[in-house]
Each structure stands twice: as structure tokens, then as C-alpha cells.
Enzyme design. Structure first.
Site, PDB file in Angstrom:
ATOM      1  N   ASP A  51       0.941  -1.139  -0.060  1.00  0.00           N
ATOM      2  CA  ASP A  51      -0.109  -0.238  -0.033  1.00  0.00           C
ATOM      3  C   ASP A  51       0.830   1.221  -0.143  1.00  0.00           C
ATOM      4  O   ASP A  51       1.793   1.319   0.899  1.00  0.00           O
ATOM      5  CB  ASP A  51      -0.912   0.126   1.373  1.00  0.00           C
ATOM      6  CG  ASP A  51      -1.995   1.072   1.328  1.00  0.00           C
ATOM      7  OD1 ASP A  51      -3.223   0.842   1.275  1.00  0.00           O
ATOM      8  OD2 ASP A  51      -1.523   2.250   1.304  1.00  0.00           O
ATOM      9  N   ASP A 144      -4.091   2.353  -4.964  1.00  0.00           N
ATOM     10  CA  ASP A 144      -2.839   2.377  -4.185  1.00  0.00           C
ATOM     11  C   ASP A 144      -2.317   1.362  -3.582  1.00  0.00           C
ATOM     12  O   ASP A 144      -1.231   1.101  -2.914  1.00  0.00           O
ATOM     13  CB  ASP A 144      -2.429   3.648  -3.434  1.00  0.00           C
ATOM     14  CG  ASP A 144      -2.973   3.625  -2.297  1.00  0.00           C
ATOM     15  OD1 ASP A 144      -3.963   2.755  -1.925  1.00  0.00           O
ATOM     16  OD2 ASP A 144      -2.435   3.854  -1.099  1.00  0.00           O
ATOM     17  N   GLU A 145      -3.131   0.191  -3.802  1.00  0.00           N
ATOM     18  CA  GLU A 145      -2.721  -1.185  -3.108  1.00  0.00           C
ATOM     19  C   GLU A 145      -2.976  -2.370  -3.917  1.00  0.00           C
ATOM     20  O   GLU A 145      -3.970  -2.190  -4.813  1.00  0.00           O
ATOM     21  CB  GLU A 145      -3.444  -1.195  -1.914  1.00  0.00           C
ATOM     22  CG  GLU A 145      -4.980  -1.132  -2.019  1.00  0.00           C
ATOM     23  CD  GLU A 145      -5.815  -0.857  -0.658  1.00  0.00           C
ATOM     24  OE1 GLU A 145      -5.305  -1.818   0.463  1.00  0.00           O
ATOM     25  OE2 GLU A 145      -6.600  -0.239  -0.718  1.00  0.00           O
TER      26      GLU A 145
HETATM   27  P1  TTP Z   1      -5.233   4.930   1.318  1.00  0.00           P
HETATM   28  O1  TTP Z   1      -4.323   4.231   0.969  1.00  0.00           O
HETATM   29  O2  TTP Z   1      -6.403   4.746   2.310  1.00  0.00           O
HETATM   30  O3  TTP Z   1      -4.542   6.400   2.138  1.00  0.00           O
HETATM   31  P2  TTP Z   1      -3.093   6.931   1.782  1.00  0.00           P
HETATM   32  O4  TTP Z   1      -2.492   6.241   0.604  1.00  0.00           O
HETATM   33  O5  TTP Z   1      -3.471   8.316   1.472  1.00  0.00           O
HETATM   34  O6  TTP Z   1      -2.450   6.780   3.107  1.00  0.00           O
HETATM   35  P3  TTP Z   1      -1.828   5.592   3.851  1.00  0.00           P
HETATM   36  O7  TTP Z   1      -0.460   5.948   3.949  1.00  0.00           O
HETATM   37  O8  TTP Z   1      -2.629   5.433   5.253  1.00  0.00           O
HETATM   38  O9  TTP Z   1      -2.070   4.452   2.981  1.00  0.00           O
HETATM   39  O10 TTP Z   1      -5.979   5.892   0.061  1.00  0.00           O
HETATM   40  C1  TTP Z   1      -5.363   5.763  -1.187  1.00  0.00           C
HETATM   41  C2  TTP Z   1      -5.760   7.251  -1.649  1.00  0.00           C
HETATM   42  O11 TTP Z   1      -6.919   6.954  -2.025  1.00  0.00           O
HETATM   43  C3  TTP Z   1      -5.469   8.204  -0.994  1.00  0.00           C
HETATM   44  O12 TTP Z   1      -4.274   8.964  -1.158  1.00  0.00           O
HETATM   45  C4  TTP Z   1      -6.665   9.129  -1.308  1.00  0.00           C
HETATM   46  C5  TTP Z   1      -7.716   8.353  -1.603  1.00  0.00           C
HETATM   47  N1  TTP Z   1      -8.988   8.513  -0.548  1.00  0.00           N
HETATM   48  C6  TTP Z   1      -9.930   9.224  -0.961  1.00  0.00           C
HETATM   49  O13 TTP Z   1      -9.939   9.908  -1.742  1.00  0.00           O
HETATM   50  N2  TTP Z   1     -10.548   9.294   0.212  1.00  0.00           N
HETATM   51  C7  TTP Z   1     -10.723   8.511   1.279  1.00  0.00           C
HETATM   52  O14 TTP Z   1     -11.472   8.480   2.233  1.00  0.00           O
HETATM   53  C8  TTP Z   1      -9.614   7.640   1.304  1.00  0.00           C
HETATM   54  C9  TTP Z   1      -9.421   6.746   2.522  1.00  0.00           C
HETATM   55  C10 TTP Z   1      -8.596   7.417   0.413  1.00  0.00           C
HETATM   56 MG    MG Z   2      -2.172   4.098   0.896  1.00  0.00          MG
END
Ligand code: TTP
Ligand code: MG
Length: 426
Positions: A51, A144-145
């Protein structure tokens, strides 16, 4: 145990040194880095969850280093919520999905940028290509994962999966410019939990040995599928911790929570039988057009065919594919479909080559019948690196390919219509 009394398989995240360590916050004997990953099962676990860290925010920081030391929020827009924020902004309490007004209150000096989805999708695709180089067993689950099953890849990569994953993290950081966090375990549920344990830039392992104990310390909300509603329902029944679920029988959980009861039972004990589902790969790329008026004239149909070949070729190039089978589709005035195909020696992604073969198939069908539709399809795909290899028997091929590549470059810069072949309708 080796002669120094060290026995825990370990590796260095910075120089990838693979060694037996004591598992006790030691430093790398090669480069001195304190970033050591140690685990007894390090070289037998295969299932990973990767991720990206603060995905949207990390990309914006990459593209504007002035933002690096500042709290950054990506959000706003119509919904007025935070999409994500960087780890600095998180120290002020800002979180994804939080209303912007609240985020602004918590961190008034944060820089706020609107999301640029086109850019993030492009980065997501680049990362995906890196995953695809490892194994076909990749299951992307969001922008992103992804889950990756590295079973059976040790020989191919010359190292055990944990080391391969570390190399991938380094590659993404060096080539794409953002960091990821990796979770490694023996099933998807635990791999996903692991990737979240040590963000950002983390590498966490949950092995068979400690899975149940680890889970016993977690709240039930960590179980995939336990959302707000179920959480509240279980709380009313006095269940808040996975440790409690570990003591309840399967029958009772099914009675109280239906099909979810089964998941609660198995997941709480560290069992998850879900396999990694490869993404459905494209099987064919095609394009077709209906004629304004039925026609059977080869010269006329050939022009339509060229435009279709150009469109299909564009899509092949965009998806980094080349095709070994080319198909022609025609529909007669009385709606009978005629399909003809040819398998070529070297896969292609070139409009010119598609056209060359498509035209031959078309010529044979221009025998007095009139058609209402014409289409071209490609299938039997290969990676683009196998595309359009020069052909000794056709010395003009290399020139054709070179010319088309040059045209593509010009079009990339100045737009599609800057250059057109005489054979196209204008
Ligand atoms: P995530 O992987 O949940 O968050 P992240 O990558 O920003 O942070 P982390 O280091 O905790 O993984 O989500 C991936 C992307 O999806 C994030 O950058 C933005 C988008 N997203 C939204 O638009 N709204 C949301 O509520 C979430 C959780 C994510
Ligand atoms: Mg993320």
C-alpha cells in the site's frame, strides 16, 4: 544457530544483506543501517499486501519538493472533504474523509491542493507495471494497493519473497519517487493488517507462529467486513476484541451473525482461504464502425479500415501490448456477420501492420456483397517488448515501424491530427 549464536533470518532494508541475526534491534553488519527486518518465517511467507503511503499527497510532494517539509492536504472539491493528507498533517489529527473545515481548524497552516486524478491514475499504472514484472498473481484492490502472491518465484528472482518485496519497494522509491508499506504473511487478511502496522515506508511480517496472539490484541473492527453496523451490533453483545471471538464456537457465530459468523470465526483464528485473484486481463481490443450506407467497394472500405487500425493500434500502445492475431469483422446488408482472422509471426502494435493484414482479409470479402459494418480486432496478446521485430523476408517492415514510431512521437507532442496518411478520409 550459527557459531555466533545468531539464528533469526534477517535482511537489511537498505543494502538487502541477507543474514542470520539476533532479532534484537541490531544494525546491518554491511552498511550500518538500523532498518533490519527479522522473522523466523521470513523466507517461507509468500502473500504480500503493498500500500502506497499517503498516496495522493506523496505524488504532489514528489512533483513539488518545496512542499516536502509542509503539512499537505489533498481535498476540497465538491464534496468538501479530505481525500488524504501527508504524514506531517496527520500529526495534527487530519484524516481522510474529514470535512475540510475541520481539517483547516486542526491544521490552519496546511497547504491544500485539489486532487489530480489523472496524474494519480498514471502513477498507479506505473506501479502496477512494476508488480507485473514479479508475477502474474497480482490483485489490485484500489488505486494504491494490491495483493501479490509470490509463491514459487524464489528460483525466478534468485531470492526469497521478502527480499524481492524489499527490492520492489526500493524500485518504486527510486523510479517513481514515492514510498510504500509492505505487509507479508501467509494469507490476504493478515498481509493487509501487516502493511498497516508500520507506515510509512514500513515492512511488517505476521507469521503463523504469532498470528493468533497478534490478533487477540486487536479490536474486532480489524476484521475485513466488520463495518460500523456490525461493530455496533457486536458491541451490544459485549464483543469488542478479537480475543473474545477466538473463544466462541463456529456454530454460535453463524447463529448470531449469519454468513459473516463464519468469517469472524476463521479470521479471528488467522485463517483466510481467499486466494489472490489475478485481474481479468484484456482478451481482445477491437474497433468497428457502421457505414452510413451499405457498401461493398474495396477502395472505400479500405479507408474505413485504416482509421479503425489506427484506433486499435493506439489502444494497444497505451496498454503496452502487441497482438499476434488480427481479425476482420464485416456485417452484410442482411445482418449476417462474417469474421476472418490471421495469425502473424511477430506480434504487432502498429497500425500499419494491422492494416496490411486487415486489407488482405478485406479484399477477399469484397466479392459483390455489400456491408453495413466493418471492424478490426486484435487478440492473443504479448508484452510490447515482443512487438514488431524486424523481418528478414520483409525489409520494408523496419522502415514502416520506424516511420510509425516517429509519427506517434509527433502526435504525442502536437495532437493526433497534426499528421495524417493520405489513405485516411479527411
Ligand atoms: P489510502 O491508502 O487509504 O490512504 P493513503 O495512501 O493516502 O495513506 P496511507 O499511508 O494511510 O495508506 O488511500 C489511497 C488514496 O485514496 C489516498 O491517497 C486518497 C484516496 N482516498 C480518498 O480519496 N478518500 C478516502 O476517504 C480515502 C481513505 C482515500
Ligand atoms: Mg495508501
Amino acid at each position: 544457530m550459527n557459531s555466533d549464536g545468531f539464528e533469526i533470518p534477517s535482511f537489511c532494508r537498505d543494502c538487502s544483506l541477507d543474514f542470520l541475526g539476533n532479532g534484537n534491534n541490531e544494525k546491518c553488519q554491511n552498511c550500518g543501517s538500523p532498518r533490519i527486518v527479522s522473522h523466523l518465517e521470513i523466507n517461507v511467507l509468500n502473500i504480500a499486501h503493498i500500500d502506497c503511503d499517503a498516496f495522493y499527497a506523496s505524488i504532489e510532494k514528489r512533483d513539488n519538493p518545496e512542499l516536502n517539509s509542509k503539512p499537505l492536504i489533498i481535498g476540497g472539491g465538491k464534496r468538501g472533504v479530505v481525500s488524504t493528507c501527508c504524514y506531517i498533517a496527520r500529526t495534527f489529527g487530519v484524516r481522510s474523509a474529514m470535512p475540510m473545515f475541520k481539517a483547516n481548524k486542526l491544521c490552519p497552516h496546511a497547504i491544500v491542493l485539489p486532487p489530480n486524478m489523472k496524474k494519480y491514475s498514471a502513477v498507479s499504472k506505473e506501479i502496477r507495471l512494476i508488480f507485473d514484472e514479479l508475477t502474474p498473481s497480482v490483485e489490485p484492490i484500489s488505486i494504491d494497493e494490491a495483493f501479490i502472491d509470490l509463491s514459487g518465484t524464489q528460483k525466478l528472482h534468485g531470492m526469497y519473497p521478502a527480499l524481492t518485496l524489499n527490492k520492489v519497494a526500493q524500485k518504486i522509491e527510486n523510479e517513481i519517487g514515492i514510498t510504500v508499506s509492505i505487509g507479508l504473511s501467509y494469507n490476504k487478511f493478515l498481509a493487509k493488517l501487516a502493511s498497516d502496522l508500520n507506515k510509512p515506508n514500513g515492512f511488517s511480517i505476521i507469521g503463523q507462529q504469532e498470528a493468533k496472539t497478534f490478533l487477540s490484541k486487536q479490536p474486532i473492527s480489524k476484521i475485513w467486513g466488520v463495518g460500523k453496523v456490525l461493530n455496533t451490533k457486536m458491541k451490544r453483545a459485549g464483543i469488542t476484541q478479537i480475543s473474545q471471538l477466538q473463544k466462541i464456537e463456529l456454530k454460535k457465530l453463524i447463529k448470531d451473525y449469519g454468513s459473516m459468523g463464519e468469517r469472524l470465526y476463521f479470521f479471528s483464528r488467522g485463517d483466510d482461504s481467499r486466494t489472490i485473484k489475478r485481474e481479468h486481463k484484456v482478451k481482445s481490443i477491437s474497433n468497428e464502425t457502421t457505414l452510413e450506407k451499405d457498401d461493398g467497394n474495396y477502395e472505400y472500405l479500405k479507408k474505413l479500415l485504416w482509421s479503425l487500425c489506427e484506433k486499435v493500434s493506439r489502444r494497444l500502445k497505451d496498454q503496452h501490448l502487441s497482438a499476434k492475431t488480427i481479425g476482420l469483422k464485416l456485417k452484410t446488408s442482411n445482418f449476417r456477420t462474417v469474421t476472418r482472422s490471421v495469425s502473424i509471426d511477430s506480434p504487432t502494435q502498429m497500425a500499419e501492420i494491422l492494416y496490411q493484414y486487415g486489407r488482405r482479409l478485406l479484399k477477399k470479402e469484397c466479392n459483390g456483397l455489400e456491408y453495413r459494418l466493418i471492424g478490426i480486432s486484435t487478440s492473443n496478446f504479448f508484452d510490447e517488448k515482443f512487438s514488431d521485430i524486424p523481418d528478414m523476408l520483409d525489409p520494408t517492415k523496419e522502415t514502416k515501424v520506424k516511420t510509425e514510431k516517429a509519427i506517434d512521437k509527433i502526435r504525442e507532442k502536437f495532437g493526433n491530427d497534426i499528421i495524417n496518411k493520405g489513405r485516411k478520409f479527411t
